[in-house]
Design a protein around this motif. Structure first.
Motif, short mmCIF file in Angstrom:
data_model
loop_
_atom_site.label_atom_id
_atom_site.label_comp_id
_atom_site.label_asym_id
_atom_site.label_seq_id
_atom_site.Cartn_x
_atom_site.Cartn_y
_atom_site.Cartn_z
N ARG A 1 0.84 -1.21 0.00
CA ARG A 1 0.00 0.00 0.00
C ARG A 1 0.87 1.25 0.00
NH1 ARG A 1 -3.64 2.50 4.57
NH2 ARG A 1 -4.90 3.85 3.28
N ASP A 2 1.88 1.26 0.86
CA ASP A 2 2.77 2.41 0.94
C ASP A 2 3.57 2.59 -0.36
OD1 ASP A 2 3.75 4.53 2.72
OD2 ASP A 2 5.68 3.51 2.50
N GLU B 1 1.38 4.20 -3.03
CA GLU B 1 1.23 5.65 -2.84
C GLU B 1 2.49 6.39 -3.26
OE1 GLU B 1 0.10 6.46 1.19
OE2 GLU B 1 -1.74 5.29 1.03
N ARG B 2 3.64 5.87 -2.87
CA ARG B 2 4.91 6.52 -3.21
C ARG B 2 5.21 6.42 -4.70
NH1 ARG B 2 7.61 7.83 1.59
NH2 ARG B 2 6.83 6.70 3.39
N ARG C 1 3.54 9.07 -6.71
CA ARG C 1 4.17 10.40 -6.61
C ARG C 1 5.56 10.42 -7.24
NH1 ARG C 1 2.44 9.93 -0.95
NH2 ARG C 1 4.63 9.57 -0.46
#
Length: 116
Positions: A105-106, A109-110, A113
């Protein structure tokens, strides 16, 4: 390249990530690396083989991610959305230091970006 290294360092903040590499999905060329890049050398080949076998099995569409689990690590390869040739983000995640669900999940997200 310094900016890519800085941004890829942000990926390294994901709990358990010990190495990460941003790869050209066609040539396998590494654009930026974090930590020990050696484990990422097979990421592009793994993604190609998985895509080939999925296509042979009748699955359509582009590869989103691959997770290969060993006794000590999760080898995570994800695509980075952009125009043109695909990019792959490879991350080596220590199994003892993280929960793979939270790490994925992390990383998602990263990764979103990464080129913003």
């Amino acid at each position: 390249m310094a900016l890519l290294d800085t941004v890829l360092g942000d990926v390294g903040k994901t709990p358990g990530v010990t190495a990460a590499t941003l790869l050209d999905g066609v040539t396998g060329l590494a654009y930026a690396e974090y930590g020990d890049p050696e484990p990422a050398q097979d990421a592009q080949e793994t993604a190609h083989l998985a895509t080939m076998h999925l296509n042979q099995a009748g699955f359509a569409g582009e590869l989103e991610s691959i997770v290969v689990t060993t006794a000590a690590h999760h080898h995570v390869t994800t695509t980075v959305a952009r125009q043109g040739d695909p990019l792959l983000l490879f991350a080596l995640v220590d199994r003892d230091r993280t929960n793979i669900t939270w790490a994925l999940r992390d990383l998602a997200e990263r990764t979103g970006r990464l080129l913003a």
